[in-house]
Design a protein around this motif. Structure first.
Motif, PDB file in Angstrom:
ATOM      1  N   LYS A  64     -61.997  35.639  29.137  1.00  0.00           N
ATOM      2  CA  LYS A  64     -61.814  34.366  30.192  1.00  0.00           C
ATOM      3  C   LYS A  64     -61.303  33.175  29.028  1.00  0.00           C
ATOM      4  O   LYS A  64     -62.117  32.779  28.295  1.00  0.00           O
ATOM      5  N   TYR A  65     -60.434  32.309  29.380  1.00  0.00           N
ATOM      6  CA  TYR A  65     -60.120  31.336  28.566  1.00  0.00           C
ATOM      7  C   TYR A  65     -60.101  30.198  29.313  1.00  0.00           C
ATOM      8  O   TYR A  65     -59.813  29.590  30.540  1.00  0.00           O
ATOM      9  N   GLU A  66     -60.487  28.950  28.494  1.00  0.00           N
ATOM     10  CA  GLU A  66     -60.666  27.640  29.158  1.00  0.00           C
ATOM     11  C   GLU A  66     -59.816  26.721  28.000  1.00  0.00           C
ATOM     12  O   GLU A  66     -60.257  26.628  26.923  1.00  0.00           O
ATOM     13  N   SER A  67     -59.293  25.870  28.888  1.00  0.00           N
ATOM     14  CA  SER A  67     -58.203  25.027  28.050  1.00  0.00           C
ATOM     15  C   SER A  67     -59.131  24.017  27.522  1.00  0.00           C
ATOM     16  O   SER A  67     -59.988  23.507  28.225  1.00  0.00           O
ATOM     17  N   GLY A  68     -58.967  23.479  26.311  1.00  0.00           N
ATOM     18  CA  GLY A  68     -59.630  22.460  25.634  1.00  0.00           C
ATOM     19  C   GLY A  68     -61.056  22.897  25.162  1.00  0.00           C
ATOM     20  O   GLY A  68     -61.936  22.158  24.661  1.00  0.00           O
ATOM     21  N   LYS A  69     -61.440  24.155  25.368  1.00  0.00           N
ATOM     22  CA  LYS A  69     -62.650  24.577  24.739  1.00  0.00           C
ATOM     23  C   LYS A  69     -62.382  25.208  23.289  1.00  0.00           C
ATOM     24  O   LYS A  69     -61.625  26.356  23.160  1.00  0.00           O
ATOM     25  N   ILE A  70     -63.224  24.660  22.292  1.00  0.00           N
ATOM     26  CA  ILE A  70     -63.064  25.378  20.991  1.00  0.00           C
ATOM     27  C   ILE A  70     -64.261  26.028  20.645  1.00  0.00           C
ATOM     28  O   ILE A  70     -65.422  25.749  20.678  1.00  0.00           O
ATOM     29  N   ASN A  71     -63.657  27.401  20.108  1.00  0.00           N
ATOM     30  CA  ASN A  71     -64.669  28.313  19.629  1.00  0.00           C
ATOM     31  C   ASN A  71     -65.220  28.013  18.210  1.00  0.00           C
ATOM     32  O   ASN A  71     -64.444  28.152  17.263  1.00  0.00           O
ATOM     33  N   ALA A  72     -66.300  27.500  18.068  1.00  0.00           N
ATOM     34  CA  ALA A  72     -66.840  27.330  16.886  1.00  0.00           C
ATOM     35  C   ALA A  72     -66.614  28.451  15.825  1.00  0.00           C
ATOM     36  O   ALA A  72     -66.593  28.278  14.601  1.00  0.00           O
ATOM     37  N   ASP A  73     -66.949  29.627  16.395  1.00  0.00           N
ATOM     38  CA  ASP A  73     -66.841  30.837  15.415  1.00  0.00           C
ATOM     39  C   ASP A  73     -65.433  31.039  15.071  1.00  0.00           C
ATOM     40  O   ASP A  73     -65.303  31.380  13.699  1.00  0.00           O
ATOM     41  N   VAL A  74     -64.719  30.739  15.689  1.00  0.00           N
ATOM     42  CA  VAL A  74     -63.206  30.704  15.096  1.00  0.00           C
ATOM     43  C   VAL A  74     -62.790  29.652  13.901  1.00  0.00           C
ATOM     44  O   VAL A  74     -62.315  29.734  12.906  1.00  0.00           O
ATOM     45  N   ILE A  75     -63.212  28.498  14.323  1.00  0.00           N
ATOM     46  CA  ILE A  75     -63.285  27.357  13.146  1.00  0.00           C
ATOM     47  C   ILE A  75     -64.148  27.945  11.778  1.00  0.00           C
ATOM     48  O   ILE A  75     -63.697  27.513  10.888  1.00  0.00           O
TER      49      ILE A  75
END
Length: 406
Positions: A64-75
């Motif tokens: 499920k994807y939420e617009s504007g939500k940043i995944n800290a693990d990706v960063i």
């Protein structure tokens, strides 16, 4: 040969214009390669472009994807070199990010220092472009993401990384300074804006970017659909295509149902006997499929570009993709906005006399029927569509495309 990466989120409305851009870049001699989560690369696998899945541990297929939500693990993964091998193997001269990934783009730029483009599939909402350039609006958009409590961990990671890279961090403006290095791409014409827009040197208005490859056609028997539409055309009746988009019931389910039923009821009236309505109702299909008739064809989903090629008029929700496709096919449109950027797009359609805006709270049978008849006979709308199409075509040939060169 230039090598360009495209990093896209999983929202199809954002993926589609990147395909149009990628096709143009391919024509210019570039090799384009997509990267994204598994749901993205599955979509891209139906196109001519190669792709590589990344971040599958954080976003397995069907997430499920939420617009504007940043995944800290990706960063964190980007910062710690999780994509180093991919970057070394591909060695791109530039990378494109879609609108909902500006923080990932900033981290990526700091890590690899390659030419970076941000692609926005629609104009940001609540903005007067006569006062603020698109680049400045991108910075506002990004700071809103950074200030969101849900993104606090990602924000701290980015700020600490900026400090490590030698940036002075005394204010929010210092955080945003990295965005001055980006090119901001709008797949539209500047003339579609109502106001006289301020243009920053990094702003790129590059035309409609409607791809020739249609990722939705994979789900249809196109030969059967073409046959059905040709038969409808032979009836001599005017064909009306309608879609409120895949997000309608999520934005406001009750309103979406009311609008859908009102549209169906309107085309059942005797005064509409010369029309055929092809309506895509998405996830509401089970509620309405029993109302299919000779003059009202109810579908769960329809390939929009194919439908516009056969239609005389369109009733749409006002998403930027649908508006552009109507303009490029010169199809008069009735726009019923439900949320997001749709209200501003509907205002632009009305202001430029490309169609008619219908307020969703006041929709009724009489208004729908009157609007359809007006659209059919309004020569000003048809002339305005032709002129706006020309402006989009001119933008697609603009020198801005040369900025993609390394």
């Amino acid at each position: 040969m230039k090598k360009i990466l495209v990093y896209t989120d999983a929202f199809r409305g954002n993926i589609i214009p990147t395909l149009g851009i990628s096709e143009k870049l391919h024509q210019m001699g570039a090799h384009v390669h997509y990267i994204g989560v598994p749901d993205v690369t599955e979509i891209i696998s139906g196109t001519s472009f190669p792709s590589t899945s990344i971040f599958g541990d954080y976003y397995p297929k069907g997430s499920k994807y939420e617009s504007g939500k940043i995944n800290a693990d990706v960063i964190r993964t980007i910062i710690h070199g999780g994509l180093d091998e991919l970057m070394q193997d591909f060695n791109p001269s530039a990378i494109l990010f879609t609108a909902y990934n500006p923080i990932e783009a900033a981290t990526f730029y700091l890590k690899y220092k390659i030419k970076t483009f941000l692609v926005y599939c629609h104009f940001p909402v609540d903005n007067d472009f006569s006062k603020t350039s698109f680049t400045e609006k991108v910075k506002e958009w990004s700071i809103n993401m950074l200030m969101d409590d849900a993104n606090l961990e990602s924000t701290n990671l980015l700020i600490n990384y900026l400090i490590d890279k030698g940036y002075a961090m005394n204010s929010l403006n210092d955080v945003l300074s990295v965005f001055e290095n980006f090119y901001n791409v709008v797949p539209a014409s500047k003339e579609f804006l109502i106001e006289n827009a301020v243009v920053n040197g990094n702003d790129m208005y590059v035309g409609p970017c409607i791809p020739e490859q249609n990722i939705f056609h994979l789900h249809y028997d196109m030969d059967k659909l073409d046959s059905e539409l040709s038969e409808q055309k032979r009836s001599g009746k005017k064909m009306v295509y309608c879609s409120l988009g895949s997000w309608a019931e999520q934005i406001d389910n009750e309103k979406a149902q009311h609008i859908t039923q009102t549209l169906i009821d309107s085309f059942q009236q005797e005064s509409m006997e010369d029309y055929i309505l092809n309506i895509s109702v998405g996830n509401l299909f089970d509620d309405y499929k029993s109302q299919t008739s000779d003059s009202i064809r109810i579908h769960q989903w329809l390939p929009q570009v194919a439908m516009l090629q056969h239609s005389d008029l369109a009733i749409i929700h006002g998403g930027m993709g649908g508006v552009k496709e109507c303009i490029m096919h010169e199809i008069p449109m009735a726009v019923i906005p439900l949320g997001l950027d749709q209200f501003e797009n509907a205002d632009r359609v009305a202001a430029h006399q490309l169609g008619i805006k219908i307020e969703p709270h006041s929709i009724n049978n009489t208004g729908i029927i009157s609007t359809i008849h007006k659209l059919q006979n309004d020569t000003i709308i048809k002339d305005s569509l032709s002129k706006m199409k020309s402006s989009f075509e001119k933008a697609s040939q603009d020198d801005a495309w040369t900025k993609f060169n390394p």
